[in-house]
Design an enzyme around this catalytic site. Sequence first.
Site: not given
Ligand code: URA
Length: 235
Positions: A104
């Site tokens: 993310d």
């Molecule tokens: N899980 C999440 O919620 N975000 C990420 O970036 C990676 C795994």
Amino acid sequence: MQRLDKLIASQGTRSRSETVRLIRSGQVTVNGAVCRDPSAKYDADTCVVTIAGQQLSYRQYVYIMMNKPAGILCVSRDPKAPTVVDLLPQEMKRKNLFPAGRLDKDTVGLVLLTDDGDLAHRILAPKREIVKRYQVRLDAPLSDEHCRAFAKGITLADGTRCLPAELLILENGEQPLAEVRIMEGRYHQIKRMFGVLDRGVVWLKRISIGKLELDPSLSEGESRFLTDEECGFFE
Ligand code: URA
């Protein structure tokens, strides 16, 4: 066999037109002899190319680890926001680089960038069950109950059943630090898993993908090529 100008330009550090100019000006040798013909064909795996006296180390594909900072999109290109590919230093940039597995925008840590589609497939294929490790800081204390829920396999709010995963409490308290090990890569997976347990993620960092560990000497925003040994981890 491929054209000399294409072979050199594919390495990403020089444009095709700059490469053609260098070749025509006699600054490029192949197997010890000057070659002034940009269209001459060679086997990239066996020929020895020098440019202005410097030997070219030819790589068919590149594999780069980045310590991704927050605020950067984990995609190749975006018209509005900076991406992990934008962040690479010029000498590492090549056409067709993409992140193999996304984080993310606000997640930090290990991202693998490559132009090798097969490798990305091997990492992301659910059947390979490659474990990804994350460190996570949460907004409320954890208990063994939470660890058991991860081990059993959490069902997300939309009904998706996650595979059994591991939750290890590293420091408990008001904002505990934990390690999570998952074998999948669903959208916002860790945030959604904790959401089901009524915990909010305040910070998330990926620290490994299979045997590949984030190099602790890389500051946020820095990248380096994988070593030959690290490239072998995904074969
Ligand atoms: N899980 C999440 O919620 N975000 C990420 O970036 C990676 C795994």
